[in-house]
Design an enzyme around this catalytic site. Structure first.
Site: not given
Lengths: 340, 120
Positions: A34, A143
């Site tokens: 994050r 990913d």
């Protein structure tokens, strides 16, 4: 790379003080994932440097940014909802018909991050009445970030994460408790395959019926976007569907795609692809959000793929009748299942 | 309607709901919430805690669902009860959605959107 214990504690305390959120030990990856974009955005090398900056001098704006980055979930289950409604209510029925001879379906979630997107796709497939157990389905989830992939493979999500975007009926149907977290059940996990892949380089993956390439192109330079779209087009089957993020388009980048409206969302197809068979109207609710297939208390949790016809719930009222949803499942009629 | 015995939680949820454009009434337990409904309050949605004195959230949901005149009220549990069996009990009783504490304001907004009481 993992942040130091000291930096983790600092962020953890900050969250507790300013957002009343308790970050349990072991969530270092969450802090990393994050806060890294924020660190980069302000010109710092890593999350450690970001934390050090805030520790070295009081900075309300930076503190707020950190708290926001930690509490605003960039990825959530059924993120943006409309593409998933389009997938369940229009595209899956269309492809089920077209692939009735092979009973094979391949879906790709590119840039799958921590896994919410591929598992949302997998849940939609498992819940779909047309996807009977004889179908061979694979959701390929890729990913660039190996750490993220590992986290996605674990299929383990915190309470905060399952509160976001996931209808509670799907939580009880497709997840099981794992201490204080929730873990996706094997029936859903089993159709998702993870693979490390760099979109910006040549890649070799099977032909796909549906591709979710959402909120990825925005990070690339225009020349890279062109290359990525060209490669994606090569592996998209002639009558397949491509989803991009809301702020992304193929226009001006790859003219071999055409834009089509599926319900209230946009998908991209090969120019000249056969027309899709579109239902007259899509429901606004997440397909499978209906509670009719909820397990009874005490029964074995978890779905049997294709075993139950599940009505597409409408988000409109009125609320359920007394005894619902079990009363509805006894009646076993689409109309009663669809009530909510 | 925000029903929770914790005044701090009522404050937090009330703030979130007001920021989303709702008018908010509060009740500290299920019994007081029922009394408010009986005196004419007709909320679009009730956010219901589970563990409360006098009348708990599950009893409140059962009581609301017994009355035809309150059928239009959307019920969302907002609680620390996180066992799957408890969630299923609440849904079976007639709750529409379920948020497990702790939550972020976004989670409440997400769930309201899922329920169709808030536009995406």
């Amino acid at each position: 790379m993992t942040i130091t214990a000291g930096a983790f504690t600092f962020v953890s305390d900050l969250l507790q003080q300013h957002a009343a959120i308790v970050l349990s030990p072991g969530k270092e990856y969450l802090v990393e994932s994050r806060l890294m974009p924020l660190a980069r955005q302000i010109g710092l090398d890593d999350v450690g440097a970001l934390v050090a900056r805030l520790q070295s001098r009081p900075d309300d704006a930076l503190r707020r940014q950190i708290v926001e980055a930690m509490t605003t979930n960039e990825t959530s289950f059924f993120r943006d909802r409309d593409p998933f409604n389009a997938f369940s209510q229009a595209i899956l029925p269309d492809l089920c018909k077209e692939r009735s001879a092979t009973h094979r379906l391949n879906v790709w979630s590119a840039a799958c991050s921590s896994g919410q997107e591929p598992y949302s796709i997998a849940m939609s497939i498992v819940d779909h009445p047309l996807m009977t157990p004889d179908w061979q389905v694979e959701v390929l989830a890729t990913d660039l970030n190996e750490e993220m992939l590992e986290r996605a493979r674990q299929a383990r999500y915190s309470q905060l994460e399952v509160n976001r975007g996931l209808p509670v009926a799907m939580l009880v149907r497709h997840f099981e408790r794992a201490e204080t977290d929730w873990r996706v059940v094997p029936a859903v996990r089993g159709i998702v395959r993870f693979k490390q892949l760099n979109l910006a380089e040549a890649f070799d993956i099977p032909q796909m019926d549906v591709i979710f390439l959402r909120n990825v192109l925005i990070y690339f330079r225009p020349s890279t976007k062109v290359e990525v779209l060209k490669r994606v087009r090569r592996i998209l089957r002639p009558d397949g569907y491509l989803f991009l993020g809301g702020a992304e388009t193929t226009l001006g980048l790859d003219d071999a795609f055409e834009r089509v409206m599926v319900g209230s969302t946009t998908a991209y197809r090969h120019k000249g692809a056969r027309p899709m068979q579109m239902p007259s109207r899509l429901s606004a609710a997440v397909a499978g959000a209906g509670l009719s297939a909820l397990p009874r208390p005490g029964s074995t949790l978890g779905p049997t793929p294709g075993s139950a016809v599940r009505g597409v719930a409408s988000a409109s009222h009125p609320p359920p009748p007394v005894g619902w949803p079990f009363q509805a499942s006894t009646n076993n009629s689409i109309s009663s299942q669809g009530r909510r | 309607m925000v029903i929770d015995d914790s005044s701090a939680m009522r404050l937090i949820l009330g703030r979130i709901m007001r920021s989303l454009g709702f008018d908010v009434v509060e009740a500290p337990n299920g019994a007081e919430a029922i009394a408010r409904l009986q005196s004419g309050a007709m909320p679009e949605i009730a956010l219901v805690d589970w563990n409360m004195p006098v009348m708990d959230g599950l009893a409140f949901v059962n009581a609301v669902r017994r009355e035809e005149k309150w059928r239009q009220i959307t019920l969302m549990m907002v609680t620390t009860e996180s066992e799957q069996s408890q969630i299923v009990r609440a849904l079976a009783a007639g709750a529409h959605e379920y948020v497990i504490k702790p939550f972020t304001p976004d989670a409440i907004a997400d769930k309201l959107a899922l329920l169709g009481v808030l536009a995406y």
